[in-house]
Design an enzyme around this catalytic site. Structure first.
Site, short mmCIF file in Angstrom:
data_model
loop_
_atom_site.label_atom_id
_atom_site.label_comp_id
_atom_site.label_asym_id
_atom_site.label_seq_id
_atom_site.Cartn_x
_atom_site.Cartn_y
_atom_site.Cartn_z
N SER A 235 0.84 -1.20 0.00
CA SER A 235 0.00 0.00 0.00
C SER A 235 0.87 1.24 0.00
CB SER A 235 -0.90 0.01 1.24
OG SER A 235 -1.55 1.26 1.40
N TYR B 233 -2.92 -0.62 10.36
CA TYR B 233 -2.90 -0.97 8.94
C TYR B 233 -1.57 -0.56 8.29
CZ TYR B 233 -4.27 -0.94 4.00
OH TYR B 233 -4.33 -1.16 2.65
#
Length: 678
Positions: free
Chosen positions: A555, A568
């Protein structure tokens, strides 16, 4: 009349082809004769409709028929130059076509056109080939059928065989068909129903004779120590051996694999006679064109260790390659096509089963089905006689036939990822599904792994048949489940080449609201999960020795610090560094490890649909339905990122264009300057 004739032919073909007892996949052909109107003169013309080259009876449609003028086809008898030049007659069929001609005529067209019967079937039934390969097949044919079915000695398919069968029909007006030595059967009739009934009569009568008069144990007594392992142990051993055997079978060119532990295979490799019979090889041309002249057989008992099996398989593989080269050298002439590779197409492992190989999954599966046909043939022949296939020289003439080479040359160019096998986690939706779909579209076989097995199966069904995609349930946090997913992959397609760590989830919370359970959940799925998947897959990749690709869908957050995102982003940073660590470790095995850093993938995303989108929209003060547009406007390119864009990057990284790239992170974020890699 014509439409009825063609419809009856299609119906008959589909019925006969749907039953594997009657013929093998894409094997045999059927025909009908009738009248239609000449499109130029408007006058009636006698025609032959016959299954075209490469078609399959079970799925035949009208477009798969070749349509020829009967008068022109039969006139070829007057210009036939003899058996030494009979291959020239195949090109002559093109001058006999009616209208646009339909499918390309097959080598067996002469058989159908020259036989004086309105309907003709040529099939490869196991029971018929058992008679055709019995040492005393001619006498048995006479004993079983009397004058109703006539024996024809082996002759390679072609124009002369068509003449031979036509002559048998003339000399035996009451006969319904023939047994073709070493090959199969041909039957005929005045109507479509007659031809079908006669075909089934030959097949069923032969099988009934074998059942009633055959030896109880055609393959001899069981071979001590070679019996089938218990189910779970058998499948586990097959999964360990599959990548090793695939690597060996891919020495000349990479192959896709298929595994079966069909009881008939296990019986065969557990019998006293299997070494002798396997060495004799197959006989029917359709069989050995796909299975090669003989299989590689592991000569160790069922309980031999993986290490013992691996060492012996490597030795046997070298011997097999030398034997195949010698076979080629014995029979090749200066005009013969070049050798097509010396690796086995069939590998038999006692106690475990059969591994078969081909350029794609369907080809590999069909090769295994054909060898199972060959086992059935050997069982039948050994039950009533002695199995005696056609001579090795004749096998070579078929395998390296110029006409067969021309057929191979007409095959379409393979897609970029042909022969590659991909395991994609979290692939029932979103980015994972888009990646699996793109890889399959580019020629790869894909295994869709997801926590929800039903959704994984549904996604696989959307992508293609089970020869292209399969769906499995897999919890990437569970080490046993991860190994089971890798095992399922190598058993489905023979091995694994591409691993995509995509499974993930996200909880968007401020630091003080993030619980230890939140932290553990996200790290278990993405950091631990990716580690477990990569570890389990790496062993298969190394055993294969074919290199490969491991991709991490990380990501933008792995390098960008944003609010309310600690769990996350931290686990994505963990994944990003796994890319670097594994690239450094697995490079010596030819395995490339790269990452992709998406951002703002809202539409189609399982993560965003699961509540993450609402949380991020709240953080940024926008409506959830506007989140994708919001992300797009903060990028340099002002473009929204979709799952398909991530899939594009995944595909590119797995192609030969990136053959020298490993340890790379590719941003797919439409340009987020704060996430530029430094």
């Amino acid at each position: 009349m014509t439409n009825d004739t063609v419809a009856a032919l299609i119906d008959r073909s589909n019925r006969l082809g749907a039953d594997p007892r009657n013929t093998n996949y894409a094997g045999g052909n059927t025909s009908a004769k009738g009248r239609d109107t000449d499109p130029v003169t408007g006058t009636p013309v006698d025609l032959l409709w016959v299954k075209g080259s490469g078609g399959d009876l079970g799925t035949l449609t009208e477009s798969g028929l070749a349509v020829l003028r009967l008068d022109r086809l039969r006139a070829l008898v007057d210009v036939y130059p003899g058996v030494e030049r009979e291959d020239e007659m195949v090109a002559a069929f093109d001058y006999c076509l009616h209208g646009k001609g339909g499918a390309a005529p097959s080598i067996d067209t002469a058989m159908h056109g020259l036989v004086d019967a309105d309907h003709v079937d040529h099939l490869h039934p196991d029971s018929g080939i058992a008679l055709a390969t019995a040492a005393d097949g001619e006498a048995l044919t006479k004993q079983i059928f009397g004058d109703r079915v006539v024996w024809i000695p082996w002759r390679r398919p072609g124009f002369q065989l068509g003449l031979d069968i036509a002559e048998v029909k003339r000399q035996h007006p009451h006969a319904i068909g023939t047994i073709l030595g070493g090959h199969g059967i041909t039957a005929w009739g005045d109507t479509s129903a007659d031809a079908e009934r006669h075909s089934l009569e030959i097949i069923e009568t032969a099988q009934r004779y074998i059942d009633e008069h055959g030896r109880l144990y055609p393959f001899g007594a069981p071979l001590q120590g070679y019996q089938a392992l218990p189910d779970e142990q058998r499948r586990a051993k097959a999964a360990r051996l599959a990548p090793i055997i695939r690597g060996l079978a891919s020495t000349d060119r990479v192959q896709v694999g298929h595994f079966t532990d069909d009881p008939r295979v296990l019986e065969f490799v557990g019998s006293q006679a299997h070494p002798r019979l396997a060495e004799l090889g197959t006989s029917c041309p359709d069989h050995f064109l796909r299975t090669k002249v003989k299989p590689l057989v592991l000569d160790l008992p069922a309980d031999a260790s993986i290490e013992e099996c691996t060492a012996r398989l490597r030795e046997l593989h070298q011997t097999y390659r030398a034997d195949y080269q010698a076979y080629y050298d014995r029979h090749a002439s200066p005009e013969s096509p070049a050798i097509r590779g010396a690796d086995p197409a069939i590998v038999l492992v006692p106690g475990v089963g059969m591994f078969s190989y081909g350029k794609d999954k369907q080809t590999a599966r069909v090769a295994g089905e054909f060898y199972l046909n060959a086992i059935n043939v050997m069982r039948g022949a050994e039950a009533i006689s002695t199995y005696t296939p056609i001579d090795e020289s004749e096998k070579f003439r078929i395998e390296y036939w110029a006409l067969e080479e021309a057929k191979l040359a007409r095959m379409p160019k393979p897609k970029p990822l042909a022969t590659r096998i991909a395991l994609v986690t979290g692939a029932a939706s979103g980015i994972g599904k888009a990646i699996a779909t793109r890889l399959a579209a580019e020629g790869a076989c894909v295994v869709i792994a997801d926590l929800d097995g039903a959704k994984a199966a549904a996604a696989a069904e959307e992508i293609g048949t089970t020869d292209v995609a399969v769906g499995i349930a897999a919890d990437v946090t569970d080490e046993t489940a991860v190994q089971a997913a890798v095992d399922a992959t190598v058993l489905a397609f023979g091995g694994v080449d591409i691993v995509v760590n995509n499974a993930g989830l996200s909880l968007s919370k401020p630091l003080l609201e993030t619980t230890a359970a939140d932290w553990d959940l996200q790290h278990d799925v993405m950091a631990r999960g990716s580690f477990l998947v990569s570890k389990a897959a790496a062993r298969a990749l190394i055993d294969q020795g074919l290199g490969g690709d491991i991709l991490y869908i990380s990501s933008k957050n792995s390098v960008f610090a944003g609010p309310n995102n600690v769990a996350y982003a931290a686990t994505k940073a963990d994944q990003a560094h796994q890319v670097r660590l594994l690239a450094a470790e697995l490079g010596e095995h030819g395995v490339k490890v790269n990452g992709i850093n998406p951002d703002g993938v809202v539409r189609g995303s399982g993560i965003f649909a699961g509540g993450w989108g609402a949380k991020r929209a709240e953080v940024y003060g926008v409506a959830e339905e506007d989140l994708g547009a919001f992300y797009a406007q903060r990028t340099l390119l002002k473009r929204e990122v979709l799952p398909e864009h991530v899939a594009n990057a995944a595909f590119a990284l797995c192609t030969s264009d990136f053959s020298h790239t490993t340890g790379l992170h590719v941003p797919v974020d439409a340009g987020v300057a704060a996430a530029f890699l430094r």
